[in-house]
Design an enzyme around this catalytic site. Structure first.
Site, PDB file in Angstrom:
ATOM      1  N   GLN A  89     -19.120  54.989  -0.768  1.00 46.14           N
ATOM      2  CA  GLN A  89     -18.412  56.184  -0.292  1.00 46.14           C
ATOM      3  C   GLN A  89     -19.327  56.983   0.619  1.00 46.14           C
ATOM      4  OE1 GLN A  89     -17.185  59.066  -3.283  1.00 46.14           O
ATOM      5  NE2 GLN A  89     -15.733  60.022  -1.882  1.00 46.14           N
ATOM      6  N   HIS A  95     -10.227  59.361  -0.366  1.00 45.79           N
ATOM      7  CA  HIS A  95      -9.400  58.697   0.640  1.00 45.79           C
ATOM      8  C   HIS A  95      -9.139  57.263   0.226  1.00 45.79           C
ATOM      9  CE1 HIS A  95     -13.678  58.440   1.718  1.00 45.79           C
ATOM     10  NE2 HIS A  95     -13.411  57.238   2.201  1.00 45.79           N
ATOM     11  N   HIS A  97      -8.228  53.635   1.732  1.00 45.25           N
ATOM     12  CA  HIS A  97      -8.173  52.810   2.942  1.00 45.25           C
ATOM     13  C   HIS A  97      -6.991  51.844   2.840  1.00 45.25           C
ATOM     14  CE1 HIS A  97     -12.464  53.501   4.327  1.00 45.25           C
ATOM     15  NE2 HIS A  97     -12.627  53.793   3.047  1.00 45.25           N
TER      16      HIS A  97
HETATM   17  P1  AMP Z   1     -15.906  55.589   2.931  1.00 47.55           P
HETATM   18  O1  AMP Z   1     -17.080  54.665   3.156  1.00 47.55           O
HETATM   19  O2  AMP Z   1     -14.928  55.014   1.936  1.00 47.55           O
HETATM   20  O3  AMP Z   1     -16.331  56.990   2.590  1.00 47.55           O
HETATM   21  O4  AMP Z   1     -15.126  55.594   4.305  1.00 47.55           O
HETATM   22  C1  AMP Z   1     -15.095  56.694   5.172  1.00 47.55           C
HETATM   23  C2  AMP Z   1     -14.250  56.259   6.343  1.00 47.55           C
HETATM   24  O5  AMP Z   1     -13.928  57.411   7.110  1.00 47.55           O
HETATM   25  C3  AMP Z   1     -14.924  55.269   7.286  1.00 47.55           C
HETATM   26  O6  AMP Z   1     -14.141  54.093   7.391  1.00 47.55           O
HETATM   27  C4  AMP Z   1     -15.007  56.023   8.610  1.00 47.55           C
HETATM   28  O7  AMP Z   1     -14.813  55.195   9.721  1.00 47.55           O
HETATM   29  C5  AMP Z   1     -13.874  57.028   8.457  1.00 47.55           C
HETATM   30  N1  AMP Z   1     -14.027  58.240   9.252  1.00 47.55           N
HETATM   31  C6  AMP Z   1     -15.082  59.078   9.272  1.00 47.55           C
HETATM   32  N2  AMP Z   1     -14.855  60.111  10.118  1.00 47.55           N
HETATM   33  C7  AMP Z   1     -13.615  59.912  10.629  1.00 47.55           C
HETATM   34  C8  AMP Z   1     -12.797  60.619  11.561  1.00 47.55           C
HETATM   35  N3  AMP Z   1     -13.223  61.752  12.148  1.00 47.55           N
HETATM   36  N4  AMP Z   1     -11.580  60.119  11.865  1.00 47.55           N
HETATM   37  C9  AMP Z   1     -11.146  58.976  11.294  1.00 47.55           C
HETATM   38  N5  AMP Z   1     -11.849  58.278  10.389  1.00 47.55           N
HETATM   39  C10 AMP Z   1     -13.077  58.715  10.080  1.00 47.55           C
END
Ligand code: AMP
Ligand code: ZN
Length: 133
Positions: A89, A95, A97
Site C-alpha cells: 500500500q 482503495h 484496484h
Molecule cells: P497502492 O499501492 O495500492 O497504494 O496503489 C496506489 C495507486 O494509486 C497506484 O496504482 C497509483 O498509480 C495510484 N495513484 C496515485 N496517485 C494517483 C492519482 N493522482 N491519480 C490516479 N491514480 C493515482
C-alpha cells in the site's frame, strides 16, 4: 483529511479521470496503470486501511467495481486492495484496484507462495480464529 491525495481528488482539488461518483463512492482511472482500464474505487470516507472504514461506507464499492469491469470490457481481471506498506500500500486512503488482465504480460503479476499444509496446525489455528469471529 486535508493532506490525503485521494481526498483531494474527491474534492476536485486534484484532477482525475472520474468514472463514477455517488454519495459514498468515487471511482477513477489509475494514473500509472498496470493495464489499460486499470481503475480505482474508493469510499469517500477517509481511512487508511479496510478496518478503518465503517461497513455502510463500503456497501457500494463492489457494485461499482463490477460496473467498471463491465465498462472496460475486461474478461480477465483482478480486484486488489492493499493494506499496509508490507502489503504494497502506497496511498493511505482505502482503495480497490480493478485491474484488467488482458494477457500474460500486462495487468497484475502475482507471486503465490503456497505453504505446505500441516493439518494439525491448521485445525488449531482455525479454532483460534473462529473463536474471534
Ligand atoms: P497502492 O499501492 O495500492 O497504494 O496503489 C496506489 C495507486 O494509486 C497506484 O496504482 C497509483 O498509480 C495510484 N495513484 C496515485 N496517485 C494517483 C492519482 N493522482 N491519480 C490516479 N491514480 C493515482
Ligand atoms: Zn483520504
Amino acid at each position: 483529511m486535508a493532506a490525503c491525495i485521494f481526498c483531494k481528488i474527491i474534492k476536485g482539488d486534484i484532477p482525475s479521470f472520474k468514472l463514477f461518483e455517488s454519495e459514498r463512492v468515487f471511482a477513477f482511472l489509475d494514473i500509472q496503470p498496470l493495464a489499460q482500464g486499470h481503475a480505482l474505487v474508493i469510499p469517500k470516507y477517509h481511512g487508511a486501511k479496510l478496518l478503518d472504514i465503517p461497513d455502510e461506507q463500503l456497501a457500494e464499492v463492489m457494485p461499482v467495481a463490477k460496473r467498471i469491469a463491465k465498462a472496460v470490457g475486461a474478461e480477465n481481471y483482478n480486484i486488489l486492495q492493499n493494506n499496509g506498506r508490507l502489503a504494497h500500500q502506497i496511498v493511505d486512503h482505502v482503495h480497490f484496484h480493478v485491474i484488467p488482465k488482458p494477457n500474460e504480460k500486462d495487468g497484475l503479476g502475482i507471486g503465490w507462495p503456497a505453504q505446505e499444509t500441516d493439518m494439525e496446525k491448521l485445525k488449531e489455528y482455525f479454532k483460534e480464529v473462529k473463536a474471534k469471529m
